[in-house]
Design an enzyme around this catalytic site. Structure first.
Site, mmCIF file in Angstrom:
data_model
loop_
_atom_site.group_PDB
_atom_site.id
_atom_site.type_symbol
_atom_site.label_atom_id
_atom_site.label_comp_id
_atom_site.label_asym_id
_atom_site.label_seq_id
_atom_site.Cartn_x
_atom_site.Cartn_y
_atom_site.Cartn_z
ATOM 1 N N TYR A 1 11.485 7.990 14.844
ATOM 2 C CA TYR A 1 12.127 8.165 13.303
ATOM 3 C C TYR A 1 12.619 9.404 12.473
ATOM 4 O O TYR A 1 13.062 8.785 11.393
ATOM 5 C CB TYR A 1 9.989 8.934 13.023
ATOM 6 C CG TYR A 1 9.629 8.924 11.849
ATOM 7 C CD1 TYR A 1 9.297 7.491 10.917
ATOM 8 C CD2 TYR A 1 10.084 10.179 11.055
ATOM 9 C CE1 TYR A 1 9.132 7.648 9.436
ATOM 10 C CE2 TYR A 1 9.590 9.892 9.460
ATOM 11 C CZ TYR A 1 8.738 9.145 9.350
ATOM 12 O OH TYR A 1 8.516 8.859 7.976
ATOM 13 N N ARG B 1 -2.182 7.454 11.292
ATOM 14 C CA ARG B 1 -2.066 8.318 12.349
ATOM 15 C C ARG B 1 -2.914 9.675 12.507
ATOM 16 O O ARG B 1 -2.952 10.414 14.103
ATOM 17 C CB ARG B 1 -0.359 8.436 12.138
ATOM 18 C CG ARG B 1 0.839 8.220 11.733
ATOM 19 C CD ARG B 1 1.482 8.781 12.119
ATOM 20 N NE ARG B 1 2.284 8.869 10.542
ATOM 21 C CZ ARG B 1 1.777 7.979 9.397
ATOM 22 N NH1 ARG B 1 2.289 6.890 9.187
ATOM 23 N NH2 ARG B 1 2.473 9.057 8.076
ATOM 24 N N GLN C 1 0.871 -1.313 0.336
ATOM 25 C CA GLN C 1 0.307 0.009 -0.009
ATOM 26 C C GLN C 1 1.288 1.003 -0.005
ATOM 27 O O GLN C 1 1.752 1.739 0.013
ATOM 28 C CB GLN C 1 -0.930 0.057 1.348
ATOM 29 C CG GLN C 1 0.116 0.130 2.358
ATOM 30 C CD GLN C 1 -1.426 0.047 3.647
ATOM 31 O OE1 GLN C 1 -2.320 -0.910 3.664
ATOM 32 N NE2 GLN C 1 -0.864 0.908 4.983
ATOM 33 N N ARG D 1 0.908 23.418 7.362
ATOM 34 C CA ARG D 1 1.854 23.603 7.644
ATOM 35 C C ARG D 1 2.849 23.125 6.226
ATOM 36 O O ARG D 1 3.693 23.597 5.465
ATOM 37 C CB ARG D 1 2.914 22.129 8.840
ATOM 38 C CG ARG D 1 2.912 20.896 8.580
ATOM 39 C CD ARG D 1 3.373 19.758 9.626
ATOM 40 N NE ARG D 1 3.476 18.980 8.912
ATOM 41 C CZ ARG D 1 3.748 17.995 9.584
ATOM 42 N NH1 ARG D 1 4.085 17.630 10.902
ATOM 43 N NH2 ARG D 1 4.237 16.077 8.952
ATOM 44 N N LYS E 1 15.583 7.716 10.421
ATOM 45 C CA LYS E 1 15.872 8.524 8.123
ATOM 46 C C LYS E 1 16.774 9.362 8.553
ATOM 47 O O LYS E 1 17.476 9.276 7.174
ATOM 48 C CB LYS E 1 14.505 9.143 8.305
ATOM 49 C CG LYS E 1 13.302 8.423 8.787
ATOM 50 C CD LYS E 1 13.190 7.257 7.395
ATOM 51 C CE LYS E 1 12.265 6.182 7.194
ATOM 52 N NZ LYS E 1 11.399 5.961 5.852
ATOM 53 N N PRO F 1 -2.189 5.185 3.276
ATOM 54 C CA PRO F 1 -2.927 4.666 4.560
ATOM 55 C C PRO F 1 -2.541 5.206 5.516
ATOM 56 O O PRO F 1 -3.477 5.420 7.003
ATOM 57 C CB PRO F 1 -2.861 2.753 3.881
ATOM 58 C CG PRO F 1 -3.407 2.873 2.290
ATOM 59 C CD PRO F 1 -2.244 4.273 2.291
HETATM 60 P P1 NAD Z 1 2.701 2.590 4.489
HETATM 61 O O1 NAD Z 1 2.780 3.041 5.746
HETATM 62 O O2 NAD Z 1 0.459 2.714 4.532
HETATM 63 O O3 NAD Z 1 2.013 1.325 3.932
HETATM 64 C C1 NAD Z 1 3.647 -0.046 4.414
HETATM 65 C C2 NAD Z 1 3.672 -0.816 4.218
HETATM 66 O O4 NAD Z 1 4.983 -1.882 4.642
HETATM 67 C C3 NAD Z 1 1.865 -2.205 4.828
HETATM 68 O O5 NAD Z 1 2.251 -2.287 3.050
HETATM 69 C C4 NAD Z 1 2.129 -3.393 5.186
HETATM 70 O O6 NAD Z 1 1.980 -4.357 5.394
HETATM 71 C C5 NAD Z 1 3.853 -2.999 4.788
HETATM 72 N N1 NAD Z 1 5.149 -3.973 6.075
HETATM 73 C C6 NAD Z 1 4.914 -2.882 7.931
HETATM 74 N N2 NAD Z 1 6.356 -3.862 8.498
HETATM 75 C C7 NAD Z 1 6.581 -4.675 7.445
HETATM 76 C C8 NAD Z 1 8.278 -5.544 7.208
HETATM 77 N N3 NAD Z 1 8.160 -6.134 8.169
HETATM 78 N N4 NAD Z 1 8.308 -6.421 6.513
HETATM 79 C C9 NAD Z 1 7.887 -5.753 5.120
HETATM 80 N N5 NAD Z 1 6.445 -5.458 4.565
HETATM 81 C C10 NAD Z 1 5.555 -4.420 6.228
HETATM 82 O O7 NAD Z 1 3.392 3.570 3.804
HETATM 83 P P2 NAD Z 1 3.924 5.181 3.374
HETATM 84 O O8 NAD Z 1 2.748 5.749 4.413
HETATM 85 O O9 NAD Z 1 3.934 4.580 1.852
HETATM 86 O O10 NAD Z 1 5.049 4.474 4.452
HETATM 87 C C11 NAD Z 1 5.867 4.283 3.344
HETATM 88 C C12 NAD Z 1 7.639 4.198 3.666
HETATM 89 O O11 NAD Z 1 7.774 6.169 3.279
HETATM 90 C C13 NAD Z 1 7.957 4.443 5.070
HETATM 91 O O12 NAD Z 1 8.929 3.869 4.341
HETATM 92 C C14 NAD Z 1 7.473 5.808 5.706
HETATM 93 O O13 NAD Z 1 8.913 6.066 6.538
HETATM 94 C C15 NAD Z 1 8.303 6.696 3.898
HETATM 95 N N6 NAD Z 1 7.185 7.942 4.348
HETATM 96 C C16 NAD Z 1 6.090 9.056 4.375
HETATM 97 C C17 NAD Z 1 5.551 9.510 4.257
HETATM 98 C C18 NAD Z 1 4.225 9.698 4.317
HETATM 99 O O14 NAD Z 1 3.883 10.917 4.688
HETATM 100 N N7 NAD Z 1 3.410 8.637 4.158
HETATM 101 C C19 NAD Z 1 6.421 10.443 4.543
HETATM 102 C C20 NAD Z 1 8.279 10.415 4.241
HETATM 103 C C21 NAD Z 1 8.539 9.160 4.230
#
Ligand code: NAD
Length: 241
Positions: free
Chosen positions: A142, A183, A15, A200, A146, A178
């Site tokens: 976090y 959150r 996702q 923001r 990162k 999602p």
């Molecule tokens: P999400 O959190 O919505 O989805 C994460 C996916 O990772 C899920 O499908 C889950 O099943 C899978 N997952 C969780 N644990 C796992 C594991 N141990 N092994 C394999 N799969 C696993 O995803 P997102 O919000 O798109 O975030 C993805 C990445 O982008 C993350 O590294 C996050 O830190 C980074 N990120 C997200 C945002 C944001 O605002 N959404 C901003 C900056 C960075």
């Protein structure tokens, strides 16, 4: 985008950003192996190959990478820990390091020897603008994890630049996925939290997963072959303001 016939191994593809990258890469002709711990999400994906795997399982990850021989590795798995250093627990710290950083260490360690044999490869780590770029409230664990993603990226880029292997990091701002909605729900006041997040943003909106996928496609493709070792910020101007 030149991704045709390139094999892409993408973690957390079930996702959000990982899914958007996987489906964009399929659109550009890439052979995608989508990895996620949630099998139900993988079955809904528009990709030809998927594997239900935990990125914390070194043996399973090594086997999957060896069997697939990727040209592109997208490290997307990561979780957001909320809170200051004071409220955080050591177990939460260890879990975030394992998932946000050590998972990337594992996949990169497994993929490099294969890319060395090919004489090429593109590794893309999904970091965050909340890292060594900016701090955000209640994102201590976090943000530090990162920041480590950026350090890992630069180190790998420098060590393997002469072997045709590139390593870049994407640092998104707040992206509509999602887990972001989860959150916001968890704060107890979804509407207010969503407004705070949007307010923001200098552009007055959240980022889209497809916008992150466009940048990933560029960094994975031969169009970016002079680009390595960088943190690519994509945050609608948040960190510039
Ligand atoms: P999400 O959190 O919505 O989805 C994460 C996916 O990772 C899920 O499908 C889950 O099943 C899978 N997952 C969780 N644990 C796992 C594991 N141990 N092994 C394999 N799969 C696993 O995803 P997102 O919000 O798109 O975030 C993805 C990445 O982008 C993350 O590294 C996050 O830190 C980074 N990120 C997200 C945002 C944001 O605002 N959404 C901003 C900056 C960075």
């Amino acid at each position: 985008m030149r991704l045709k016939n390139k094999k892409a191994f993408i973690t957390a593809a079930g996702q959000g950003i990982g899914k958007a990258i996987a489906e964009k890469f399929v659109h550009f002709g890439s052979d995608v192996l989508a990895i996620d711990i949630n099998d139900a999400l993988l079955t809904k994906l528009n990709v030809s190959k998927s594997l239900c795997l935990d990125v914390r399982d070194t043996e399973a990850i090594n086997k999957a990478i060896k069997g697939f021989e990727p040209d592109i590795l997208i490290n997307c798995a990561g979780i957001v820990h909320s809170g200051t250093i004071i409220v955080s627990k050591e177990e939460e710290f260890d879990h975030a390091i394992d998932l946000n950083i050590k998972s990337m260490y594992r996949t990169i360690k497994a993929v490099i020897p294969l890319m060395q044999k090919k004489g090429s490869g593109s590794i893309i780590n999904i970091g965050s603008v909340v890292s060594s770029v900016i701090g955000a409230p209640n994102r201590c664990i976090y943000g530090l994890s990162k920041a480590a993603v950026i350090g890992l990226t630069k180190s790998v880029a420098v060590d393997f630049v002469k072997e045709g292997i590139r390593c870049n990091c994407i640092c998104p701002g707040t992206v509509d996925t999602p887990s972001l909605h989860e959150r916001l729900e968890a704060t107890g006041d979804y509407e207010k939290s969503m407004n705070d997040f949007v307010n923001r943003q200098p552009m007055g909106r959240l980022g889209l997963a497809s916008e992150i996928a466009d940048l990933a496609a560029y960094l994975a493709s031969d169009e970016s072959k002079f680009v390595t070792g960088q943190e690519h910020i994509i945050d609608g101007g948040w960190s510039a303001s």
